[in-house]
Design a protein around this motif. Structure first.
Motif, PDB file in Angstrom:
ATOM      1  N   LYS A  97       0.841  -1.200   0.000  1.00 54.85           N
ATOM      2  CA  LYS A  97       0.000   0.000   0.000  1.00 54.85           C
ATOM      3  C   LYS A  97       0.873   1.246   0.000  1.00 54.85           C
ATOM      4  O   LYS A  97       1.652   1.469   0.921  1.00 54.85           O
ATOM      5  N   GLU A 127      -5.063  -0.060  16.859  1.00 54.61           N
ATOM      6  CA  GLU A 127      -6.441   0.312  17.187  1.00 54.61           C
ATOM      7  C   GLU A 127      -7.017  -0.556  18.284  1.00 54.61           C
ATOM      8  O   GLU A 127      -6.552  -1.671  18.526  1.00 54.61           O
ATOM      9  N   ARG A 187      -1.723   1.050  11.584  1.00 57.79           N
ATOM     10  CA  ARG A 187      -2.628   1.661  12.561  1.00 57.79           C
ATOM     11  C   ARG A 187      -2.821   0.698  13.727  1.00 57.79           C
ATOM     12  O   ARG A 187      -3.235  -0.448  13.543  1.00 57.79           O
ATOM     13  N   GLY A 205       1.426   3.697   3.026  1.00 55.42           N
ATOM     14  CA  GLY A 205       0.766   2.947   4.089  1.00 55.42           C
ATOM     15  C   GLY A 205       1.467   3.106   5.428  1.00 55.42           C
ATOM     16  O   GLY A 205       2.679   3.307   5.499  1.00 55.42           O
ATOM     17  N   VAL A 262      -3.876  -2.723  11.719  1.00 54.97           N
ATOM     18  CA  VAL A 262      -4.304  -2.811  10.328  1.00 54.97           C
ATOM     19  C   VAL A 262      -3.402  -1.919   9.483  1.00 54.97           C
ATOM     20  O   VAL A 262      -2.815  -0.962   9.986  1.00 54.97           O
ATOM     21  N   LEU A 263      -3.319  -2.228   8.216  1.00 56.15           N
ATOM     22  CA  LEU A 263      -2.618  -1.378   7.264  1.00 56.15           C
ATOM     23  C   LEU A 263      -3.588  -0.285   6.846  1.00 56.15           C
ATOM     24  O   LEU A 263      -4.720  -0.560   6.468  1.00 56.15           O
ATOM     25  N   ASP A 264      -3.159   0.964   6.934  1.00 57.64           N
ATOM     26  CA  ASP A 264      -4.068   2.080   6.706  1.00 57.64           C
ATOM     27  C   ASP A 264      -3.287   3.277   6.185  1.00 57.64           C
ATOM     28  O   ASP A 264      -2.087   3.181   5.922  1.00 57.64           O
ATOM     29  N   LYS A 265      -3.972   4.398   6.052  1.00 62.03           N
ATOM     30  CA  LYS A 265      -3.333   5.671   5.718  1.00 62.03           C
ATOM     31  C   LYS A 265      -3.466   6.590   6.930  1.00 62.03           C
ATOM     32  O   LYS A 265      -4.404   6.480   7.709  1.00 62.03           O
ATOM     33  N   GLN A 266      -2.516   7.505   7.062  1.00 64.70           N
ATOM     34  CA  GLN A 266      -2.541   8.432   8.182  1.00 64.70           C
ATOM     35  C   GLN A 266      -3.666   9.449   7.997  1.00 64.70           C
ATOM     36  O   GLN A 266      -3.905   9.930   6.896  1.00 64.70           O
ATOM     37  N   ARG A 267      -4.335   9.771   9.100  1.00 65.25           N
ATOM     38  CA  ARG A 267      -5.403  10.783   9.117  1.00 65.25           C
ATOM     39  C   ARG A 267      -4.889  12.014   9.855  1.00 65.25           C
ATOM     40  O   ARG A 267      -3.927  11.938  10.621  1.00 65.25           O
ATOM     41  N   ASP A 270      -4.397  11.828  13.771  1.00 66.32           N
ATOM     42  CA  ASP A 270      -3.647  10.703  14.310  1.00 66.32           C
ATOM     43  C   ASP A 270      -2.385  11.143  15.039  1.00 66.32           C
ATOM     44  O   ASP A 270      -1.757  12.126  14.673  1.00 66.32           O
TER      45      ASP A 270
END
Length: 96
Positions: free
Chosen positions: A20, A28, A26, A23, A42-47, A50
């Protein structure tokens, strides 16, 4: 913030992030129950809201509202024992 993991976890997370672009991992809270909350990743994108921390070249993000649960955390990898291979838990320290 203290996030501990071994070399195997580092290698698996880096390989996971290759899938990703931009990527991050995260951390959680997956559930609340009696005692301590269940933790996961989880693999995610930064918000924008955060908390970000880089540990040994792995970019982690945690929602500000739950980062208190990750102050002293360990990530373990064992694909035969855990769903998805990862187990995230709080390390308890003695106050004595």
């Amino acid at each position: 913030m203290n996030i501990k993991f071994n070399k195997q976890v580092n290698e698996v997370l880096k390989k996971l992030m290759e899938s990703k672009e931009n990527g991050v991992i995260r951390l959680e809270v997956t559930a609340f129950g009696c005692g301590t909350p269940a933790l996961g990743l989880v693999l995610d994108k930064q918000r924008t809201d955060d908390f970000f921390i880089d540990v040994e070249g792995i970019p982690f993000v945690i929602a500000e509202k739950v980062k208190i649960f990750f102050k002293n955390t360990e990530i373990v990898y064992n694909p035969e024992a855990f769903i998805g291979g990862f187990y995230v838990h709080r390390l308890h320290t003695s106050s004595m």
